[in-house]
Design an enzyme around this catalytic site. Sequence first.
Site, PDB file in Angstrom:
ATOM      1  N   HIS A  64       6.038  -8.509  -1.557  1.00 10.73           N
ATOM      2  CA  HIS A  64       6.583  -7.261  -0.711  1.00 10.73           C
ATOM      3  C   HIS A  64       5.623  -6.225  -0.925  1.00 10.73           C
ATOM      4  CE1 HIS A  64       7.628  -6.552  -4.976  1.00 10.73           C
ATOM      5  NE2 HIS A  64       8.046  -5.081  -4.813  1.00 10.73           N
ATOM      6  N   HIS A  66       5.329  -3.232  -2.075  1.00  6.14           N
ATOM      7  CA  HIS A  66       4.989  -1.937  -3.033  1.00  6.14           C
ATOM      8  C   HIS A  66       3.707  -2.072  -3.720  1.00  6.14           C
ATOM      9  CE1 HIS A  66       9.748  -1.420  -3.802  1.00  6.14           C
ATOM     10  NE2 HIS A  66       9.171  -0.838  -2.691  1.00  6.14           N
ATOM     11  N   ASP A  68       2.348  -2.106  -6.633  1.00  2.00           N
ATOM     12  CA  ASP A  68       2.276  -3.085  -7.863  1.00  2.00           C
ATOM     13  C   ASP A  68       2.164  -4.166  -7.437  1.00  2.00           C
ATOM     14  OD1 ASP A  68       5.195  -2.484  -7.176  1.00  2.00           O
ATOM     15  OD2 ASP A  68       5.397  -3.145  -9.207  1.00  2.00           O
ATOM     16  N   HIS A  69       2.290  -4.708  -6.115  1.00  2.00           N
ATOM     17  CA  HIS A  69       2.469  -5.981  -5.718  1.00  2.00           C
ATOM     18  C   HIS A  69       1.411  -6.270  -4.569  1.00  2.00           C
ATOM     19  CE1 HIS A  69       5.839  -7.254  -8.077  1.00  2.00           C
ATOM     20  NE2 HIS A  69       6.026  -5.978  -8.000  1.00  2.00           N
ATOM     21  N   HIS A 145      15.871  -6.543  -2.930  1.00  2.00           N
ATOM     22  CA  HIS A 145      14.990  -5.518  -3.649  1.00  2.00           C
ATOM     23  C   HIS A 145      14.413  -4.518  -2.393  1.00  2.00           C
ATOM     24  CE1 HIS A 145      11.970  -3.670  -6.411  1.00  2.00           C
ATOM     25  NE2 HIS A 145      11.105  -3.867  -5.491  1.00  2.00           N
TER      26      HIS A 145
HETATM   27 ZN   LIG Z   1       7.219  -4.155  -8.988  1.00  5.74          ZN
HETATM   28 ZN   LIG Z   2       9.052  -3.591  -6.103  1.00  2.00          ZN
END
Ligand SMILES: [Zn+2]
Ligand SMILES: [Zn+2]
Length: 266
Positions: A64, A66, A68-69, A145
């Site tokens: 996804h 975000h 942090d990914h 999510h």
């Molecule tokens: Zn995350």
């Molecule tokens: Zn996330």
Amino acid sequence: MDRQIKLHFLGSGTIMPDPRRSCSAAILETPQARILVDIGAGTLRRMAIEGIDLHSIDYIFITHFHPDHSGDLAPFLFALRNSRPARAGRLLQVWGPAGFFRFVQGLEQAFGKWLQFSHEVKYHELRRRLLDFPGFRLIWSKVQHAPESVAYRFEIENRAVVFSGDTGYCPEIIRLCKKADLAVLECSYPDELVVQGHLSPSLAGKIAAEAGIKKLLLNHFYPDVLKTTPVEIAQKYFGGEIRIANDGDTFTIPLEQEQADKGVDG
Ligand SMILES: [Zn+2]
Ligand SMILES: [Zn+2]
């Protein structure tokens, strides 16, 4: 040589800065491909620390958008471009969930020609549920999510490895994990603080038990959950092996030896 699947953890943390845990990223290595699953902020530097050449990556799969990914996709592509022609014509395939083409267009608009490639990089948006690649099969599922969030199941010969990305407890992740040899599940919060769209040690343990997996790897920890005992808590639900993933950890799963490996030719 022993044939195996190798899972190399680059980032086991979240977007909360932590000197020991970088944002989400892991390398899944099969006998035929090097696959990067998520490319959170800091991945490029983590690869350098672990001695992994960015040109050795064949595929990137993003769960996804975000940061942090996905946050190091732009730096990764910029580095790739600046170190041409070291890739020597090898193709990098970058896959993402619905909206990925728009995401890439946004990066190209922001960074201009520095992220544009003619043939070394190919972007793909997930559509078919089951995709066959040389040496592995990919099955993905939407999870609970962000609206675009997916989890990935990689089937390599008779083995299966699942990455939850970020998700809440949902039937889709249980189904995707069914009988997997290894499931990498997020474990963001302690049980008492867990929020919609994330997991806690108990919820990860429940998923592992309900899916009948062999081994559970917990990762994606916000600071509070590490003040508890995630493995012991998850063990109340799941009787199989449970491990905490740390940056730099390597896990292996043996594959059957091919005839050619058995020394026929000396
Ligand atoms: Zn995350
Ligand atoms: Zn996330």
